[in-house]
Design a protein around this motif. Structure first.
Motif, short mmCIF file in Angstrom:
data_model
loop_
_atom_site.label_atom_id
_atom_site.label_comp_id
_atom_site.label_asym_id
_atom_site.label_seq_id
_atom_site.Cartn_x
_atom_site.Cartn_y
_atom_site.Cartn_z
N ALA A 224 -40.13 0.17 -17.18
CA ALA A 224 -38.92 -0.46 -17.71
C ALA A 224 -38.89 -0.48 -19.23
CB ALA A 224 -38.79 -1.88 -17.16
N GLY A 225 -40.07 -0.62 -19.85
CA GLY A 225 -40.11 -0.66 -21.31
C GLY A 225 -39.65 0.64 -21.93
N ARG A 226 -40.18 1.74 -21.42
CA ARG A 226 -39.78 3.04 -21.96
C ARG A 226 -38.36 3.40 -21.53
NH1 ARG A 226 -45.41 3.58 -21.47
NH2 ARG A 226 -46.37 4.28 -23.41
N GLN A 227 -37.94 2.94 -20.37
CA GLN A 227 -36.56 3.17 -19.98
C GLN A 227 -35.61 2.47 -20.95
OE1 GLN A 227 -35.38 1.79 -16.06
NE2 GLN A 227 -33.21 1.98 -16.59
N ALA A 228 -35.94 1.23 -21.33
CA ALA A 228 -35.08 0.49 -22.26
C ALA A 228 -35.00 1.22 -23.59
CB ALA A 228 -35.63 -0.92 -22.46
N GLU B 38 -25.94 -1.88 -22.94
CA GLU B 38 -25.98 -3.10 -22.13
C GLU B 38 -27.19 -3.08 -21.20
OE1 GLU B 38 -22.14 -2.93 -20.35
OE2 GLU B 38 -21.17 -4.09 -21.97
N GLU B 39 -27.48 -1.92 -20.64
CA GLU B 39 -28.66 -1.80 -19.79
C GLU B 39 -29.93 -2.03 -20.60
OE1 GLU B 39 -29.52 1.07 -16.20
OE2 GLU B 39 -29.99 2.13 -18.07
N ALA B 40 -30.00 -1.45 -21.80
CA ALA B 40 -31.16 -1.65 -22.66
C ALA B 40 -31.33 -3.12 -23.01
CB ALA B 40 -31.02 -0.82 -23.94
N LEU B 41 -30.21 -3.82 -23.27
CA LEU B 41 -30.28 -5.25 -23.60
C LEU B 41 -30.80 -6.06 -22.42
CD1 LEU B 41 -29.72 -7.53 -25.60
CD2 LEU B 41 -27.35 -7.56 -24.80
N ASP B 42 -30.33 -5.75 -21.22
CA ASP B 42 -30.79 -6.48 -20.03
C ASP B 42 -32.29 -6.26 -19.81
OD1 ASP B 42 -28.28 -7.46 -19.58
OD2 ASP B 42 -27.74 -5.95 -18.07
N LEU B 43 -32.72 -5.00 -19.90
CA LEU B 43 -34.14 -4.71 -19.69
C LEU B 43 -35.01 -5.35 -20.77
CD1 LEU B 43 -33.87 -0.92 -18.73
CD2 LEU B 43 -34.63 -2.77 -17.23
N ALA B 44 -34.54 -5.28 -22.01
CA ALA B 44 -35.32 -5.86 -23.11
C ALA B 44 -35.39 -7.38 -22.98
CB ALA B 44 -34.69 -5.47 -24.45
N SER B 45 -34.28 -8.00 -22.54
CA SER B 45 -34.28 -9.46 -22.36
C SER B 45 -35.26 -9.86 -21.26
CB SER B 45 -32.87 -9.94 -22.03
OG SER B 45 -31.98 -9.66 -23.08
N ARG C 262 -37.61 -16.37 -21.44
CA ARG C 262 -36.53 -15.39 -21.37
C ARG C 262 -36.85 -14.32 -20.32
NH1 ARG C 262 -32.50 -15.87 -24.84
NH2 ARG C 262 -32.76 -17.13 -26.72
N ARG C 263 -38.12 -13.93 -20.22
CA ARG C 263 -38.49 -12.96 -19.17
C ARG C 263 -38.22 -13.55 -17.79
NH1 ARG C 263 -42.82 -11.60 -22.66
NH2 ARG C 263 -44.20 -13.07 -21.60
N ALA C 264 -38.60 -14.82 -17.60
CA ALA C 264 -38.39 -15.45 -16.30
C ALA C 264 -36.90 -15.54 -15.98
CB ALA C 264 -39.01 -16.85 -16.30
N ALA D 7 -31.83 -10.55 -12.73
CA ALA D 7 -31.94 -9.24 -12.09
C ALA D 7 -32.00 -9.37 -10.57
CB ALA D 7 -33.19 -8.52 -12.62
N ARG D 8 -32.71 -10.41 -10.09
CA ARG D 8 -32.82 -10.61 -8.63
C ARG D 8 -31.46 -10.94 -8.04
NH1 ARG D 8 -36.86 -15.16 -7.33
NH2 ARG D 8 -38.33 -13.58 -8.06
N ASP D 9 -30.69 -11.78 -8.75
CA ASP D 9 -29.37 -12.15 -8.25
C ASP D 9 -28.40 -10.99 -8.27
OD1 ASP D 9 -30.34 -14.67 -7.92
OD2 ASP D 9 -29.46 -15.50 -9.76
N ALA D 10 -28.67 -10.00 -9.17
CA ALA D 10 -27.71 -8.90 -9.35
C ALA D 10 -27.88 -7.79 -8.33
CB ALA D 10 -27.86 -8.32 -10.76
#
Length: 686
Positions: free
Chosen positions: A112-116, A139-146, A266-268, A274-277
């Protein structure tokens, strides 16, 4: 032959062969890894070699090393690092298709880190041709980074989204996003080490430019000016010492712990989102759990703010890392004396914003920025000042005219009647003295004394400072020729001592750091005529040369040690660094992290310093005189003699420097700006 603080010191200035030595060590490491059949280590070393070749501009060699690193990671069964190497390789050419392929590899590897990172790089590559796709990727990068607590990628993605909003005409939303990104940048810098902080500031400049541009477009020049100043401050490293060596290391440690806790929360929260999505995925998060996470995060934000406030109260110099407020600008405007103007040029991608503050208000003028309008003349001036005699003086004058045409002429009317010009510079403009810009056939110094300022609020503090003293000999400590290699520096300080009877003079072997600390106590001014030695590979190893002693065998006053002079310079209001490049900001690429895990995939950090002179500001000295290039020995002696003659007559520092420069300009053989423009006044002008 006449280069003054270069001379015998030039051999000391740079560590010869550092780049070649690094290449040899990497080559040896690669041989060892191959002999041991250690594929992950081979791949990591090749990744380092590819990064080194990229920074040196050898793209063919970089491609060779990065491709080999990618293949070695694949053979070692490490698809994530292989995707990172593939992304580095794709970025060499900026090929969106290759970046997309590297992104697919990161997704397949579950990294996920390299994907972001690939998401963000691909968004940047396609933003002009396909802004919708760029937005989805950002937006995807922001979600993964968050979710990962990656602050660096978070602000970069948020800034890109803000820029996309602005480009689409959604100014309010774009400005909000950009504000959020910049607030995150500035808060994060408080807990980063200097190298990482400098790297962030370098990458952050486009975000500042974007918000200045957007605020001007929205009709808010005051806020635009404040963000321009925040960029000015962001380019100054927050310190030259490791965290444990800074004042109140416990407070910095508290900030780091709070930042780590915030990242974990923030990771939690990101995992919960992500689980809800995911339709049909794992059991949705308990709403009460998510609410509790947000509440704990809010409490942490309050604790963080309180910790910052405590740190600011204990160390006012760190206040420069936090946001400026509109009332700061109003306080500066009210306190500016008549006849004083502040000029803040901001180099936006397609135009230049010239902001002038006077007592009568803020004036903003924007002009187009044609390709090369700034870079080309800066290149000519930089080469001419580093290598005098190489470039025809007429070309230098033409370059100064060209810069004056875009930086001075458009605001000429707003500078009319100005007796003193204060200039705040960012980016490439920090390396050129504005005194040598030209307008209507005249050097700027012929019309205005010019002072470089870095902190807007220092202008407010100045109005509350003690009355300006008239410098006398008893107020002055003169240090010259500590290592015996600079007879011109020795002659310089003796000449100044003749002009300033009663000055304390320390020459040669007596000029140790210990004697400087002892004799500086109670002095109003300190003059150091010595070698200024910049290390282009490790800027924080730069130093001023003093005489060796038993306590200090190498006789160096290092970049990191200068702030420690503060307790001895408690009454010192002026430091003159009569040394080469003593005010020159420099930066150098740092090393990538240990490649045992295949490297982090992040950009290498920069080691950056605002210059040796800036460290004396951190020691509490309000006024500094420093140089931007290797100054001429004889010319420096003439300039400094006239500077002190003017100070002794009661002139303030700004006008004393102007008159000294004008005396050189009028003297046959010394009128070239190489001889008189290199030294600048920084900070208070007395």
């Amino acid at each position: 032959a006449g280069a003054r603080r270069a001379g015998a010191g030039d051999g000391l200035r740079r560590r010869p062969g550092r780049t070649a030595e690094a290449a040899a060590l990497l080559s040896a490491a690669l041989q060892v890894a191959r002999a041991r059949r250690d594929l992950p280590r081979q791949a990591g070393v090749l990744l380092l070699m590819g990064g080194s070749a990229t920074r040196s501009g050898d793209t063919d060699l970089a491609r060779q090393h990065l491709a080999a690193a990618r293949d070695a990671f694949i053979q070692a069964g490490q698809p994530g690092p292989a995707a990172g190497a593939a992304l580095d390789l794709a970025l060499l050419d900026g090929d969106p298709a290759a970046i997309a392929d590297a992104r697919d590899q990161a997704i397949a590897a579950g990294d996920a880190g390299r994907q972001a990172r690939a998401d963000l790089d691909l968004a940047l590559a396609v933003r002009d041709d396909d802004p919708r796709r760029a937005r989805r990727l950002a937006e995807e990068a922001l979600d993964l980074a968050s979710a990962r607590g990656d602050f660096d990628l978070q602000w970069r993605a948020e800034a890109l989204l803000g820029q996309l909003d602005v480009a689409e005409g959604r100014l309010d939303r774009g400005i909000r996003r950009l504000r959020g990104a910049i607030d995150r940048i500035e808060r994060s810098r408080l807990v980063l080490d200097p190298a990482a902080s400098a790297a962030m500031a370098r990458r952050a400049a486009p975000a500042y430019h974007a918000i200045v541009d957007a605020l001007l477009a929205s009709g808010d020049p005051q806020q635009a000016f404040l963000y321009a100043w925040r960029l000015q401050l962001a380019e100054l490293p927050p310190g030259g010492l490791p965290v444990e060596d800074r004042p109140d290391g416990a407070a910095f440690g508290e900030l780091q712990r709070l930042a780590a806790r915030e990242a974990a929360l923030r990771r939690a929260l990101g995992v919960a989102r992500a689980r809800d999505a995911v339709p049909g995925g794992p059991r949705p998060t308990d709403p009460e759990h998510a609410t509790a996470l947000r509440a704990r995060l809010a409490e942490l934000e309050v604790a963080f703010s309180r910790a910052v406030d405590r740190l600011r109260a204990a160390h006012p110099d760190l206040d420069a890392l936090t946001a400026l407020r509109p009332e700061d600008l109003e306080a500066v405007r009210r306190d500016l004396p008549d006849g004083v103007a502040v000029l803040q040029p901001v180099l936006l991608p397609e135009r230049i914003a010239l902001m002038v503050v006077r007592r009568d208000g803020l004036h903003v003028v924007t002009v187009p920025r044609p390709a090369g309008a700034i870079e080309d003349p800066l290149r000519v001036i930089g080469t001419a000042m580093r290598l005098p005699g190489i470039i025809d003086p007429a070309r230098v004058q033409a370059a100064a005219d060209a810069l004056g045409a875009v930086l001075i002429a458009p605001v000429r009317d707003h500078l009319a009647g100005t007796d003193l010009l204060l200039v705040a510079r960012t980016g490439p403009l920090r390396a050129v003295p504005f005194a040598m810009l030209r307008d209507r056939g005249r050097w700027l110094v012929q019309d205005h004394p010019v002072v470089s300022v870095t902190d807007l609020r220092s202008l407010v503090r100045r109005s509350k400072a003690p009355a300006r003293p008239v410098l006398t000999g008893t107020d002055l400590l003169l240090v010259g020729n500590p290592d015996g290699s600079l007879p011109g520096a020795e002659a310089e300080v003796r000449h100044i001592a003749d002009l300033m009877p009663g000055a304390t003079v320390v020459i040669g072997a007596a000029a140790t750091e210990q004697s400087l600390r002892r004799l500086a106590v109670g002095k109003q001014a300190l003059h150091l005529a010595t070698h200024g030695l910049l290390d282009p590979d490790r800027p924080t190893a730069s130093h001023l040369v003093l005489a060796p002693s038993a306590e200090d065998p190498d006789g160096s006053l290092s970049y990191g040690e200068i702030p420690g002079l503060g307790p001895y310079l408690d009454r010192t209001r002026l430091v003159v660094l009569s040394a080469c490049e003593s005010a020159l900001p420099i930066e150098a690429p740092g090393d990538r992290p240990d490649p045992a895990d295949g490297g982090s995939g992040q950009d290498p950090p920069l080691a950056s310093i605002a210059g040796l002179a800036a460290q004396f500001r951190r020691a509490g000295v309000d006024s500094i005189v420093g140089s931007l290039w290797k100054v001429d020995d004889a010319g420096t002696g003439l300039l400094m003699g006239e500077l002190y003659r003017q100070l002794a007559s009661g002139a303030d520092l700004a006008h004393a420097m102007q008159r000294a420069q004008l005396s050189m300009l009028a003297e046959e053989g010394w009128s070239d700006p190489f001889y008189w423009a290199g030294f600048e006044v920084f900070g208070d002008w007395w």
